[in-house]
Scaffold this active site. Sequence first.
Site, PDB file in Angstrom:
ATOM      1  CG  ASP A  52      -8.839  -4.653  -2.301  1.00 11.71           C
ATOM      2  OD1 ASP A  52      -9.995  -4.632  -1.873  1.00 11.71           O
ATOM      3  OD2 ASP A  52      -8.303  -3.691  -2.861  1.00 11.71           O
ATOM      4  CG  HIS A 100      -2.077   0.916   1.081  1.00 11.24           C
ATOM      5  ND1 HIS A 100      -2.005   2.253   1.354  1.00 11.24           N
ATOM      6  CD2 HIS A 100      -3.325   0.679   0.630  1.00 11.24           C
ATOM      7  CE1 HIS A 100      -3.178   2.799   1.094  1.00 11.24           C
ATOM      8  NE2 HIS A 100      -3.991   1.870   0.647  1.00 11.24           N
TER       9      HIS A 100
HETATM   10  N1  CMC Z   1       4.092  -7.525  -4.745  1.00 11.68           N
HETATM   11  C1  CMC Z   1       5.432  -7.495  -4.935  1.00 11.68           C
HETATM   12  N2  CMC Z   1       6.199  -6.413  -4.790  1.00 11.68           N
HETATM   13  C2  CMC Z   1       5.581  -5.274  -4.435  1.00 11.68           C
HETATM   14  C3  CMC Z   1       4.190  -5.223  -4.209  1.00 11.68           C
HETATM   15  C4  CMC Z   1       3.430  -6.401  -4.381  1.00 11.68           C
HETATM   16  N3  CMC Z   1       2.102  -6.406  -4.191  1.00 11.68           N
HETATM   17  N4  CMC Z   1       3.828  -3.959  -3.862  1.00 11.68           N
HETATM   18  C5  CMC Z   1       4.969  -3.241  -3.863  1.00 11.68           C
HETATM   19  N5  CMC Z   1       6.030  -4.043  -4.197  1.00 11.68           N
HETATM   20  C6  CMC Z   1       7.440  -3.661  -4.261  1.00 11.68           C
HETATM   21  C7  CMC Z   1       7.755  -2.787  -5.470  1.00 11.68           C
HETATM   22  O1  CMC Z   1       8.108  -3.591  -6.579  1.00 11.68           O
HETATM   23  C8  CMC Z   1       8.879  -1.946  -4.955  1.00 11.68           C
HETATM   24  O2  CMC Z   1      10.040  -2.741  -4.935  1.00 11.68           O
HETATM   25  P1  CMC Z   1      11.502  -2.073  -5.233  1.00 11.68           P
HETATM   26  O3  CMC Z   1      11.705  -1.072  -4.115  1.00 11.68           O
HETATM   27  O4  CMC Z   1      12.447  -3.203  -5.198  1.00 11.68           O
HETATM   28  O5  CMC Z   1      11.386  -1.426  -6.574  1.00 11.68           O
HETATM   29  C9  CMC Z   1       8.520  -1.708  -3.483  1.00 11.68           C
HETATM   30  O6  CMC Z   1       7.694  -2.831  -3.115  1.00 11.68           O
HETATM   31  C10 CMC Z   1       7.740  -0.418  -3.244  1.00 11.68           C
HETATM   32  O7  CMC Z   1       6.569  -0.444  -4.049  1.00 11.68           O
HETATM   33  P2  CMC Z   1       5.986   0.750  -4.921  1.00 11.68           P
HETATM   34  O8  CMC Z   1       5.451   0.198  -6.193  1.00 11.68           O
HETATM   35  O9  CMC Z   1       7.001   1.857  -5.007  1.00 11.68           O
HETATM   36  O10 CMC Z   1       4.803   1.215  -3.993  1.00 11.68           O
HETATM   37  P3  CMC Z   1       3.611   2.135  -4.408  1.00 11.68           P
HETATM   38  O11 CMC Z   1       3.282   2.912  -3.187  1.00 11.68           O
HETATM   39  O12 CMC Z   1       3.923   2.912  -5.648  1.00 11.68           O
HETATM   40  O13 CMC Z   1       2.456   1.091  -4.771  1.00 11.68           O
HETATM   41  C11 CMC Z   1       0.594  -0.352  -4.612  1.00 11.68           C
HETATM   42  C12 CMC Z   1       1.449   0.711  -3.908  1.00 11.68           C
HETATM   43  C13 CMC Z   1      -0.655  -0.626  -3.792  1.00 11.68           C
HETATM   44  C14 CMC Z   1       0.170   0.163  -6.011  1.00 11.68           C
HETATM   45  C15 CMC Z   1       1.442  -1.638  -4.767  1.00 11.68           C
HETATM   46  O14 CMC Z   1       1.837  -2.101  -3.494  1.00 11.68           O
HETATM   47  C16 CMC Z   1       0.691  -2.722  -5.521  1.00 11.68           C
HETATM   48  O15 CMC Z   1       0.672  -2.715  -6.761  1.00 11.68           O
HETATM   49  N6  CMC Z   1       0.064  -3.710  -4.796  1.00 11.68           N
HETATM   50  C17 CMC Z   1      -0.720  -4.745  -5.428  1.00 11.68           C
HETATM   51  C18 CMC Z   1      -2.064  -4.192  -5.831  1.00 11.68           C
HETATM   52  C19 CMC Z   1      -2.991  -3.985  -4.635  1.00 11.68           C
HETATM   53  O16 CMC Z   1      -3.159  -4.868  -3.810  1.00 11.68           O
HETATM   54  N7  CMC Z   1      -3.617  -2.798  -4.596  1.00 11.68           N
HETATM   55  C20 CMC Z   1      -4.656  -2.491  -3.599  1.00 11.68           C
HETATM   56  C21 CMC Z   1      -4.287  -1.367  -2.691  1.00 11.68           C
HETATM   57  S1  CMC Z   1      -5.425  -1.317  -1.288  1.00 11.68           S
HETATM   58  C22 CMC Z   1      -6.958  -0.991  -1.959  1.00 11.68           C
HETATM   59  C23 CMC Z   1      -7.071   0.400  -2.463  1.00 11.68           C
HETATM   60  O17 CMC Z   1      -6.966   1.351  -1.676  1.00 11.68           O
HETATM   61  O18 CMC Z   1      -7.319   0.568  -3.673  1.00 11.68           O
END
Ligand code: CMC
Length: 436
Positions: A371, A313
């Site tokens: 989720d 998140h």
């Molecule tokens: N699985 C594997 N790696 C992950 C995941 C995941 N679900 N989420 C983040 N990471 C990794 C990402 O690759 C990055 O790694 P590195 O530092 O090595 O590059 C690190 O963790 C930080 O992630 P980020 O992408 O910079 O984080 P963000 O804040 O931009 O993204 C997110 C947040 C929710 C989009 C992401 O965690 C994600 O895509 N999760 C899966 C989708 C999901 O479950 N979304 C629902 C969110 S809750 C409901 C809502 O409010 O909509």
Amino acid sequence: MTPSDVKATLSFSDGSPAMELPIYKGTVGPDVIDIRKLYAQTGKFTYDPGFLSTASCNSSITYIDGDKGELLYRGYPIEQLAENCDFLETCHLLLYGDLPNAQQKAGFVKLVTNHTMVNEQMQFFLRGFRRDAHPMAVLTGLVGGLSAFYHDSTDINNPQHREIAAIRLIAKMPTLVAMAYKYSIGQPYIYPKNSLSYTANFTRMMFATPCEEYEPNDVVVRALDRIFILHADHEQNASTSTVRLCGSSGTNPFAAVAAGVACLWGPAHGGANEAALNMLEDIQKAGGVERIGEFIKQVKDKTSGIKLMGFGHRVYKNYDPRAKLMRETCHEVLTALGLENDPLFKLAMELEKIALEDEYFVARKLYPNVDFYSGIVQRAIGIPVSLFTAIFALARTVGWIAQLNEMIGDPEYKIGRPRQLYVGSGKRDVKPLAQR
Ligand code: CMC
């Protein structure tokens, strides 16, 4: 906003004069540096794609402490609201700032209930869609379409119009979601029954047919009501920011909320519940618990493009408090429905355990989000996977409209208009076609 005694000073290494920037304090949470005069005084913009360090507004609706894993609606912890209140009380809280007393609750329930029906003409609009259309495609159209049916509540600058649009949206969303579902399976629409509670009425519109009596199941109603409460608002997330930005142009509330529905659809946001359930089903089909190790390996391999859906998140760097409550509901629902040995739930718990111990997830503070479990609950109560995000949209509508109304009521509000760092070609001349 309370000004802080502390000021920030921005200085430049090229000898340009330094600039003092005011700092404001919120009730809780990080202070903000006010950069509104930055461009006028320095000719420079700030650069923050993805809004990692930018507060786009001030708000008194929802507060998240991502490190503690805390979520408050109007100051009340989500755990207490989930235990002690129903969804319409939560809607009252988000819209008007406080929980209703018994008399206010009765009035609010009556008001919302009076608006559950949709214009009969909307059925014909719905019939224009293919039966196999994704429910979020249908819902985006239907919500936007409301502005064509309710002309008397489309003036966003009129507080009465905003109020009635808010009530209409909250009241009609369950009807629209159920209509989209019934249409997709070729069953007749079930009209709202106003003697039922908001959520019981939704289950009836979803699962009843005209041929048989329908008795709402209390466990199912409670579980869905909790899903609605947990998804009702989440401060300036992508879809809420979309609603605010869209509404900042002065467009009508139905159009602004339709933009929110469209944004929510994405798998990184509301679409994650559908994606998480599909992921669990894929692992299950591939061999179940035994395949978790291999799956986690793929997730950690950055070239695979695979993410553990329902994990991570932008704000929570701790267990999402909504996930804890959803996990609890998952147990309750599966036990009550005799599905306690549900293989997907077992798989989800095992996956969660392994991920929480894995260095990759620990180092990045990746925890289950709401989720991860909400899909299992919805599937258990008979909601098809493709409808999960529409249920999220139904619940989030109150948050969108409360945030939109807060923005319009703010005397400092302006049309949202971000700037950019231009890195394209410099000015050049168009050559005639033969010379290109
Ligand atoms: N699985 C594997 N790696 C992950 C995941 C995941 N679900 N989420 C983040 N990471 C990794 C990402 O690759 C990055 O790694 P590195 O530092 O090595 O590059 C690190 O963790 C930080 O992630 P980020 O992408 O910079 O984080 P963000 O804040 O931009 O993204 C997110 C947040 C929710 C989009 C992401 O965690 C994600 O895509 N999760 C899966 C989708 C999901 O479950 N979304 C629902 C969110 S809750 C409901 C809502 O409010 O909509």
